[in-house]
Design a protein around this motif. Structure first.
Motif, mmCIF file in Angstrom:
data_model
loop_
_atom_site.group_PDB
_atom_site.id
_atom_site.type_symbol
_atom_site.label_atom_id
_atom_site.label_comp_id
_atom_site.label_asym_id
_atom_site.label_seq_id
_atom_site.Cartn_x
_atom_site.Cartn_y
_atom_site.Cartn_z
ATOM 1 N N VAL A 102 0.810 -1.219 0.000
ATOM 2 C CA VAL A 102 0.000 0.000 0.000
ATOM 3 C C VAL A 102 0.842 1.266 0.000
ATOM 4 C CG1 VAL A 102 -1.814 -1.237 1.253
ATOM 5 C CG2 VAL A 102 -0.238 0.263 2.512
ATOM 6 N N LYS A 103 2.149 1.120 0.116
ATOM 7 C CA LYS A 103 3.031 2.283 0.195
ATOM 8 C C LYS A 103 2.874 3.148 -1.050
ATOM 9 C CE LYS A 103 6.701 1.138 2.261
ATOM 10 N NZ LYS A 103 8.021 0.550 2.592
ATOM 11 N N GLY A 104 2.728 4.443 -0.819
ATOM 12 C CA GLY A 104 2.547 5.375 -1.922
ATOM 13 C C GLY A 104 1.101 5.570 -2.334
ATOM 14 N N ARG A 105 0.204 4.710 -1.850
ATOM 15 C CA ARG A 105 -1.221 4.827 -2.181
ATOM 16 C C ARG A 105 -2.064 5.166 -0.951
ATOM 17 N NH1 ARG A 105 -3.988 0.493 -3.833
ATOM 18 N NH2 ARG A 105 -2.670 -1.025 -2.740
ATOM 19 N N PHE A 106 -1.680 4.637 0.197
ATOM 20 C CA PHE A 106 -2.434 4.847 1.432
ATOM 21 C C PHE A 106 -1.668 5.801 2.349
ATOM 22 C CE2 PHE A 106 -4.880 0.509 1.634
ATOM 23 C CZ PHE A 106 -5.316 0.715 0.332
ATOM 24 N N THR A 107 -2.425 6.567 3.135
ATOM 25 C CA THR A 107 -1.829 7.462 4.126
ATOM 26 C C THR A 107 -2.569 7.339 5.444
ATOM 27 O OG1 THR A 107 -1.190 9.039 2.393
ATOM 28 C CG2 THR A 107 -1.205 9.836 4.669
ATOM 29 N N ILE A 108 -1.827 7.053 6.495
ATOM 30 C CA ILE A 108 -2.410 7.015 7.838
ATOM 31 C C ILE A 108 -2.129 8.347 8.522
ATOM 32 C CG2 ILE A 108 -0.356 5.952 8.883
ATOM 33 C CD1 ILE A 108 -2.271 4.390 10.733
ATOM 34 N N SER A 109 -3.110 8.839 9.264
ATOM 35 C CA SER A 109 -2.940 10.086 10.006
ATOM 36 C C SER A 109 -3.832 10.021 11.239
ATOM 37 C CB SER A 109 -3.293 11.294 9.143
ATOM 38 O OG SER A 109 -4.652 11.243 8.740
ATOM 39 N N ASN A 124 -5.997 5.755 -1.726
ATOM 40 C CA ASN A 124 -6.096 6.233 -3.103
ATOM 41 C C ASN A 124 -5.677 5.127 -4.075
ATOM 42 O OD1 ASN A 124 -6.782 8.787 -2.097
ATOM 43 N ND2 ASN A 124 -4.638 9.451 -2.069
ATOM 44 N N SER A 125 -6.012 5.312 -5.325
ATOM 45 C CA SER A 125 -5.634 4.354 -6.381
ATOM 46 C C SER A 125 -5.965 2.917 -5.960
ATOM 47 C CB SER A 125 -4.140 4.474 -6.686
ATOM 48 O OG SER A 125 -3.816 5.784 -7.086
ATOM 49 N N LEU A 126 -7.175 2.746 -5.507
ATOM 50 C CA LEU A 126 -7.572 1.436 -4.985
ATOM 51 C C LEU A 126 -7.581 0.378 -6.084
ATOM 52 C CD1 LEU A 126 -10.284 2.622 -2.487
ATOM 53 C CD2 LEU A 126 -8.362 1.137 -1.908
ATOM 54 N N LYS A 127 -7.242 -0.843 -5.678
ATOM 55 C CA LYS A 127 -7.189 -1.982 -6.581
ATOM 56 C C LYS A 127 -8.120 -3.079 -6.064
ATOM 57 C CE LYS A 127 -2.222 -1.125 -7.189
ATOM 58 N NZ LYS A 127 -0.855 -1.737 -7.071
#
Length: 123
Positions: free
Chosen positions: A63-70, A83-86
């Motif tokens: 998921v690196k580069g597509r998902f963001t945890i905050s 983002n850019s889900l598959k």
């Protein structure tokens, strides 16, 4: 302690979703948080983790580069922007509250779990 996750749904490939998880019953800002996922017939897998302050994050390679945890410690909430889900991202997503303040890849590093929210990505 309760963790309530929401924001899942059905989305087309290439689309995006934002998951939220609200924590109550413990001092949210003292503990790391994590997101995991589990697809039917598969083991639960690590997705992302964030330390108590939000200053340190780690992601699964998938998921690196597509998902963001905050996190927003004022709102006792952790987020997962996807983002850019598959189609391979289709799973039940679980939030978890850590045993300590540092990030952890392992399910054993978390003391409390939410109920899960379904994410389905269509091709």
């Amino acid at each position: 302690v309760q963790l309530q996750a929401f924001g899942g749904g059905l989305v087309q490939a290439g689309g995006f979703l934002r998951l939220s998880c609200v924590v109550s019953g413990r001092p949210f800002s003292n503990y790391a948080m994590g997101w995991f996922r589990q697809a039917p017939g598969k083991e639960r897998e690590f997705v992302a983790t964030i330390n108590y302050s939000g200053g340190s994050t780690f992601y699964a390679d998938s998921v690196k580069g597509r998902f963001t945890i905050s996190r927003d410690n004022a709102k006792n909430t952790v987020y997962l922007q996807m983002n850019s889900l598959k189609p391979v991202d289709t799973s039940v997503y679980y939030c978890a509250s850590g045993r300590g303040s540092s990030t952890s890849y392992a399910p054993s590093g978390y003391a409390y779990w939410g109920q899960g929210t379904q994410v389905t990505v269509s091709s």
